[in-house]
Write a protein that holds these residues in place. Sequence first.
Motif, PDB file in Angstrom:
ATOM      1  N   THR A 146       0.831  -1.211   0.000  1.00 48.71           N
ATOM      2  CA  THR A 146       0.000   0.000   0.000  1.00 48.71           C
ATOM      3  C   THR A 146       0.857   1.249   0.000  1.00 48.71           C
ATOM      4  O   THR A 146       0.606   2.208  -0.755  1.00 48.71           O
ATOM      5  CB  THR A 146      -0.936  -0.002   1.219  1.00 48.71           C
ATOM      6  N   GLU A 147       1.885   1.261   0.840  1.00 49.35           N
ATOM      7  CA  GLU A 147       2.790   2.406   0.887  1.00 49.35           C
ATOM      8  C   GLU A 147       3.552   2.548  -0.425  1.00 49.35           C
ATOM      9  O   GLU A 147       3.774   3.665  -0.920  1.00 49.35           O
ATOM     10  CB  GLU A 147       3.778   2.235   2.053  1.00 49.35           C
ATOM     11  N   GLY A 148       3.952   1.412  -1.001  1.00 47.56           N
ATOM     12  CA  GLY A 148       4.660   1.455  -2.276  1.00 47.56           C
ATOM     13  C   GLY A 148       3.799   2.026  -3.390  1.00 47.56           C
ATOM     14  O   GLY A 148       4.270   2.804  -4.226  1.00 47.56           O
ATOM     15  N   VAL A 149       2.523   1.637  -3.411  1.00 41.87           N
ATOM     16  CA  VAL A 149       1.596   2.176  -4.407  1.00 41.87           C
ATOM     17  C   VAL A 149       1.489   3.683  -4.262  1.00 41.87           C
ATOM     18  O   VAL A 149       1.517   4.436  -5.251  1.00 41.87           O
ATOM     19  CB  VAL A 149       0.207   1.512  -4.267  1.00 41.87           C
ATOM     20  N   ARG A 150       1.373   4.155  -3.022  1.00 37.96           N
ATOM     21  CA  ARG A 150       1.238   5.594  -2.787  1.00 37.96           C
ATOM     22  C   ARG A 150       2.475   6.343  -3.259  1.00 37.96           C
ATOM     23  O   ARG A 150       2.376   7.354  -3.961  1.00 37.96           O
ATOM     24  CB  ARG A 150       0.994   5.859  -1.299  1.00 37.96           C
ATOM     25  N   ARG A 151       3.653   5.834  -2.907  1.00 35.12           N
ATOM     26  CA  ARG A 151       4.891   6.518  -3.288  1.00 35.12           C
ATOM     27  C   ARG A 151       5.110   6.476  -4.806  1.00 35.12           C
ATOM     28  O   ARG A 151       5.542   7.460  -5.402  1.00 35.12           O
ATOM     29  CB  ARG A 151       6.083   5.870  -2.573  1.00 35.12           C
ATOM     30  N   ALA A 152       4.814   5.337  -5.418  1.00 36.56           N
ATOM     31  CA  ALA A 152       4.988   5.227  -6.876  1.00 36.56           C
ATOM     32  C   ALA A 152       4.046   6.176  -7.602  1.00 36.56           C
ATOM     33  O   ALA A 152       4.425   6.806  -8.607  1.00 36.56           O
ATOM     34  CB  ALA A 152       4.745   3.786  -7.321  1.00 36.56           C
ATOM     35  N   ALA A 153       2.817   6.312  -7.096  1.00 39.57           N
ATOM     36  CA  ALA A 153       1.865   7.228  -7.721  1.00 39.57           C
ATOM     37  C   ALA A 153       2.355   8.666  -7.631  1.00 39.57           C
ATOM     38  O   ALA A 153       2.218   9.445  -8.589  1.00 39.57           O
ATOM     39  CB  ALA A 153       0.493   7.087  -7.053  1.00 39.57           C
ATOM     40  N   LEU A 202       6.752  -5.888  -6.576  1.00 43.42           N
ATOM     41  CA  LEU A 202       6.109  -6.893  -7.416  1.00 43.42           C
ATOM     42  C   LEU A 202       6.734  -8.270  -7.239  1.00 43.42           C
ATOM     43  O   LEU A 202       6.066  -9.292  -7.400  1.00 43.42           O
ATOM     44  CB  LEU A 202       6.180  -6.477  -8.886  1.00 43.42           C
ATOM     45  N   ALA A 203       8.018  -8.287  -6.927  1.00 40.85           N
ATOM     46  CA  ALA A 203       8.670  -9.577  -6.688  1.00 40.85           C
ATOM     47  C   ALA A 203       8.033 -10.289  -5.502  1.00 40.85           C
ATOM     48  O   ALA A 203       7.916 -11.521  -5.487  1.00 40.85           O
ATOM     49  CB  ALA A 203      10.164  -9.360  -6.435  1.00 40.85           C
ATOM     50  N   ALA A 204       7.577  -9.493  -4.526  1.00 45.08           N
ATOM     51  CA  ALA A 204       6.927 -10.065  -3.348  1.00 45.08           C
ATOM     52  C   ALA A 204       5.442 -10.333  -3.591  1.00 45.08           C
ATOM     53  O   ALA A 204       4.858 -11.216  -2.961  1.00 45.08           O
ATOM     54  CB  ALA A 204       7.100  -9.129  -2.154  1.00 45.08           C
ATOM     55  N   ALA A 205       4.822  -9.555  -4.484  1.00 45.39           N
ATOM     56  CA  ALA A 205       3.391  -9.723  -4.763  1.00 45.39           C
ATOM     57  C   ALA A 205       3.169  -9.596  -6.267  1.00 45.39           C
ATOM     58  O   ALA A 205       2.689  -8.560  -6.746  1.00 45.39           O
ATOM     59  CB  ALA A 205       2.577  -8.685  -3.998  1.00 45.39           C
ATOM     60  N   PRO A 206       3.526 -10.625  -7.036  1.00 49.42           N
ATOM     61  CA  PRO A 206       3.527 -10.515  -8.513  1.00 49.42           C
ATOM     62  C   PRO A 206       2.162 -10.323  -9.143  1.00 49.42           C
ATOM     63  O   PRO A 206       2.079  -9.950 -10.311  1.00 49.42           O
ATOM     64  CB  PRO A 206       4.161 -11.842  -8.957  1.00 49.42           C
ATOM     65  N   GLU A 207       1.086 -10.560  -8.404  1.00 50.44           N
ATOM     66  CA  GLU A 207      -0.248 -10.412  -8.994  1.00 50.44           C
ATOM     67  C   GLU A 207      -1.008  -9.225  -8.417  1.00 50.44           C
ATOM     68  O   GLU A 207      -2.220  -9.099  -8.626  1.00 50.44           O
ATOM     69  CB  GLU A 207      -1.055 -11.699  -8.783  1.00 50.44           C
ATOM     70  N   ASP A 208      -0.312  -8.332  -7.729  1.00 47.81           N
ATOM     71  CA  ASP A 208      -0.966  -7.162  -7.149  1.00 47.81           C
ATOM     72  C   ASP A 208      -1.420  -6.231  -8.278  1.00 47.81           C
ATOM     73  O   ASP A 208      -0.598  -5.646  -8.997  1.00 47.81           O
ATOM     74  CB  ASP A 208      -0.001  -6.435  -6.206  1.00 47.81           C
ATOM     75  N   ALA A 209      -2.722  -6.090  -8.441  1.00 46.31           N
ATOM     76  CA  ALA A 209      -3.269  -5.330  -9.579  1.00 46.31           C
ATOM     77  C   ALA A 209      -2.878  -3.856  -9.516  1.00 46.31           C
ATOM     78  O   ALA A 209      -2.572  -3.244 -10.547  1.00 46.31           O
ATOM     79  CB  ALA A 209      -4.788  -5.474  -9.609  1.00 46.31           C
ATOM     80  N   ALA A 210      -2.890  -3.272  -8.313  1.00 45.85           N
ATOM     81  CA  ALA A 210      -2.559  -1.850  -8.188  1.00 45.85           C
ATOM     82  C   ALA A 210      -1.118  -1.589  -8.610  1.00 45.85           C
ATOM     83  O   ALA A 210      -0.829  -0.615  -9.326  1.00 45.85           O
ATOM     84  CB  ALA A 210      -2.790  -1.382  -6.756  1.00 45.85           C
ATOM     85  N   LEU A 211      -0.203  -2.471  -8.181  1.00 45.12           N
ATOM     86  CA  LEU A 211       1.199  -2.324  -8.575  1.00 45.12           C
ATOM     87  C   LEU A 211       1.385  -2.522 -10.075  1.00 45.12           C
ATOM     88  O   LEU A 211       2.144  -1.791 -10.725  1.00 45.12           O
ATOM     89  CB  LEU A 211       2.068  -3.327  -7.808  1.00 45.12           C
ATOM     90  N   LEU A 212       0.688  -3.498 -10.635  1.00 42.80           N
ATOM     91  CA  LEU A 212       0.810  -3.762 -12.068  1.00 42.80           C
ATOM     92  C   LEU A 212       0.276  -2.580 -12.899  1.00 42.80           C
ATOM     93  O   LEU A 212       0.858  -2.209 -13.919  1.00 42.80           O
ATOM     94  CB  LEU A 212       0.073  -5.046 -12.436  1.00 42.80           C
TER      95      LEU A 212
END
Length: 347
Positions: A4-11, A30-40
């Motif tokens: 969640t924090e990574g998504v916020r910072r990347a945005a 993504l290496a830790a959560a390869p199917e995370d839609a928000a990250l993808l």
Amino acid sequence: MTATEGVRRAAILLDLGRAAEAEQLIGPLLAAAPEDAALLRLLARAQAEQDRPRDAEHTLRLVLRSDPDDPEAWAHLSALRADAKDAAGAIDAAEAVARLAPHSWVTYYTRARALMTGPRPHLSAALADINNGLRLDPHNAHCHNLAGACLEALRRFDDARSAYEEALRLDPQHPLASANLARLDTESGRLRSSSDRVRSALANHPGEEALRGTLALVATRTSLRLSSLLMVTALVSAALLVSRVPLLPRVGAATALVLGSAILWRTLADHLPDRSWSWWISLWRSAPWQQRLALALPAPLIALTVVFAGWPTPSTAVTEEGLTGFVQLALLTVFAAGSAWWGGRRR
């Protein structure tokens, strides 16, 4: 760092135009959560903003493979297909958005943009969708900017200007609205206002391609305006020569005309965002041949004026045929310059 924090910072990084840094941040997450839609989805956006549309589309297909009902992924995919001028693909993806999120302004914006794509855009249908989007979110600068683009394509230029101005009122730093309004000013001959506008916008969005394209257009039109005066200068110098005006008055007249042209150029160039050699070289390398021709046109016209002004005064012994040939050469040269001017103007 959590996803969640990574998504916020990347945005935030993407909003700042730092797509490469955003991609670097997303990789380990993504290496830790390869199917995370928000990250993808964020990765796809970062890839698209780095001019890698194929990678972005591949990433979005991964999202849709695991969740075919993700409207945001379909909207991103439609935008990519629109950028690729694939009207059918853009509309198909937009229809999926409409099916999944019928009450969002994004739905109507996405479909309107898709309908405006291709050699035969559906402008009336697109404008209807934009108006539906504005009914849902009347203060959305993106919708007002797209409305301006659609109205401009419909040749309703005053309405288009109003839409762009409203987009900038709502978001004074909107890069596309700034570029579109500056382009309208350029097309109507308001070079100073357009260059000032694009200059200010580039300070906040230095990597925005639409703004850089508008800047190239301003530079081209500035060169063409100078060329218009120089064509008249060359013709006047040729006419004085053919009329057997003595050398000194011809040199004086040509000098005054060239100085006037130089003053005009300096006045116009002062409003260009960057007059450094590196910028001009970059513009020259990226410009199509019509723009290169327009940018280079003043130089031969100045040379032509100097030749006409400094050519020895023809004596009465000059044959009529020789003088006629010289006039024909002068007219042919200026005609070639005029053709080049028109080619650059049409670009």
